[in-house]
Design a protein around this motif. Structure first.
Motif, PDB file in Angstrom:
ATOM      1  N   ARG A  81      32.248  -4.016  20.938  1.00  0.00           N
ATOM      2  CA  ARG A  81      33.408  -4.117  21.913  1.00  0.00           C
ATOM      3  C   ARG A  81      33.264  -3.012  22.879  1.00  0.00           C
ATOM      4  NH1 ARG A  81      38.575  -5.140  17.824  1.00  0.00           N
ATOM      5  NH2 ARG A  81      37.939  -6.978  16.860  1.00  0.00           N
ATOM      6  N   ILE A  82      32.761  -1.946  22.843  1.00  0.00           N
ATOM      7  CA  ILE A  82      32.973  -0.908  23.820  1.00  0.00           C
ATOM      8  C   ILE A  82      31.482  -0.988  24.758  1.00  0.00           C
ATOM      9  CG2 ILE A  82      34.538   0.538  22.459  1.00  0.00           C
ATOM     10  CD1 ILE A  82      32.391   2.377  21.938  1.00  0.00           C
ATOM     11  N   GLY A  83      30.650  -1.775  24.238  1.00  0.00           N
ATOM     12  CA  GLY A  83      29.305  -1.978  25.028  1.00  0.00           C
ATOM     13  C   GLY A  83      28.155  -0.844  24.740  1.00  0.00           C
ATOM     14  N   VAL A  84      28.191  -0.125  23.668  1.00  0.00           N
ATOM     15  CA  VAL A  84      27.405   0.812  23.181  1.00  0.00           C
ATOM     16  C   VAL A  84      26.282   0.322  22.157  1.00  0.00           C
ATOM     17  CG1 VAL A  84      28.559   2.830  24.016  1.00  0.00           C
ATOM     18  CG2 VAL A  84      28.424   2.112  21.632  1.00  0.00           C
ATOM     19  N   ALA A  85      25.127   0.980  22.090  1.00  0.00           N
ATOM     20  CA  ALA A  85      24.185   0.625  20.994  1.00  0.00           C
ATOM     21  C   ALA A  85      25.035   1.165  19.475  1.00  0.00           C
ATOM     22  CB  ALA A  85      22.865   1.528  20.908  1.00  0.00           C
ATOM     23  N   ARG A 107      28.073   8.810  27.363  1.00  0.00           N
ATOM     24  CA  ARG A 107      28.460   8.784  29.128  1.00  0.00           C
ATOM     25  C   ARG A 107      30.000   8.555  29.066  1.00  0.00           C
ATOM     26  NH1 ARG A 107      24.488   4.225  31.292  1.00  0.00           N
ATOM     27  NH2 ARG A 107      25.473   4.700  32.948  1.00  0.00           N
ATOM     28  N   HIS A 108      30.529   9.218  30.443  1.00  0.00           N
ATOM     29  CA  HIS A 108      31.717   9.114  30.518  1.00  0.00           C
ATOM     30  C   HIS A 108      32.423   7.874  30.647  1.00  0.00           C
ATOM     31  CE1 HIS A 108      35.867  10.177  32.182  1.00  0.00           C
ATOM     32  NE2 HIS A 108      35.676   9.267  33.211  1.00  0.00           N
ATOM     33  N   VAL A 134      35.449   6.234  27.822  1.00  0.00           N
ATOM     34  CA  VAL A 134      36.480   5.793  28.429  1.00  0.00           C
ATOM     35  C   VAL A 134      36.901   4.542  27.756  1.00  0.00           C
ATOM     36  CG1 VAL A 134      37.851   4.839  30.248  1.00  0.00           C
ATOM     37  CG2 VAL A 134      36.800   7.252  30.452  1.00  0.00           C
ATOM     38  N   ARG A 135      36.002   3.552  27.636  1.00  0.00           N
ATOM     39  CA  ARG A 135      36.110   2.347  26.985  1.00  0.00           C
ATOM     40  C   ARG A 135      36.199   2.587  25.342  1.00  0.00           C
ATOM     41  NH1 ARG A 135      31.480   0.628  30.101  1.00  0.00           N
ATOM     42  NH2 ARG A 135      30.012   1.147  28.535  1.00  0.00           N
TER      43      ARG A 135
END
Length: 228
Positions: free
Chosen positions: A27-31, A49-50, A54-55
């Motif tokens: 959902r937040i676009g990270v691994a 990463r900032h 934030v996401r």
């Protein structure tokens, strides 16, 4: 109910909302490994990463220590206000029935209304809206009078009103919204009105950690008592 989310209770937050680490990462676009490291205490939010942090904060909705900004809270409060106004103006009998009966379908109606109002609900906003929409659906009498001022004005008609008000505010601050329902019921039962939009905004700010909300409610109650 968590008011603050940090590296130490992220796992509790995910479990509370039935979210797997993999789904949250998607959902937040990270691994997924990023969320795994945070949950294990091997990495903090400050190691992200900032834009990813934030996401994460926006997806969670509740205040994320070191990430959630005042601007994000203000934007969230405006969305809560906009959605509450939309629901009051455009509601249908089905939504009211669902909230009066605590039907599971009420969540579908809430998110449908949010979509129509162009509001992308996060978890904190959804919690607040679920509470206030239910009170509005049950008790009605929407108006421009703040809840605690109204309760103060009719305090002579309510046994132990001052103690009830203090105890209710403390309980609400701890996430016990049954006390909020008791106050709304008392105000409406005595012929008063409730500004549900203002109440939704204030409850959202309280959930997001605004310590002034309880002080403001106490002041409104005191002013109402003087003007009764």
């Amino acid at each position: 109910m968590l008011k603050y989310v940090n590296e130490h209770n992220l796992k509790e937050f995910l479990e509370e909302h039935n979210l797997s680490q993999a789904e949250f990462a998607r959902r937040i676009g990270v691994a997924p490994s990023v969320i795994t490291r945070i949950v294990k205490g091997e990495q903090g939010f400050d190691g992200m990463r900032h834009e990813n942090a934030v996401r994460l904060a926006k997806e969670i909705g509740y205040k994320v220590e070191g990430v959630t900004s005042a601007g994000m809270i203000e934007a969230g409060a405006k969305e809560v206000v906009a959605l509450m106004k939309y629901i009051i103006k455009h509601h249908d009998s089905e939504l009211i029935r669902e909230y009066r009966t605590d039907s599971g379908a009420r969540w579908v109606s809430l998110y449908k209304a949010a979509d129509e109002a162009n509001v992308e609900l996060n978890y904190a906003q959804a919690e607040v809206m679920n509470v206030i929409v239910r009170l509005w659906a049950i008790y009605g009498n929407d108006g421009k009078q703040t809840l605690w001022y109204g309760f103060g004005k009719m305090s002579e008609n309510v046994a132990g009103a001052e103690t009830r008000a203090k105890n209710a505010m403390m309980a609400i601050d701890d996430g016990d919204y049954n006390s909020l329902q008791d106050i709304v019921a008392a105000v409406v039962r005595n012929g008063g009105y409730v500004d549900y939009t203002e109440l939704a905004e204030n409850l959202y700010r309280l959930v997001m950690g605004d310590s002034l909300i309880i002080k403001n409610w106490s002041m409104e109650f005191a002013i109402g008592r003087l003007e009764k």
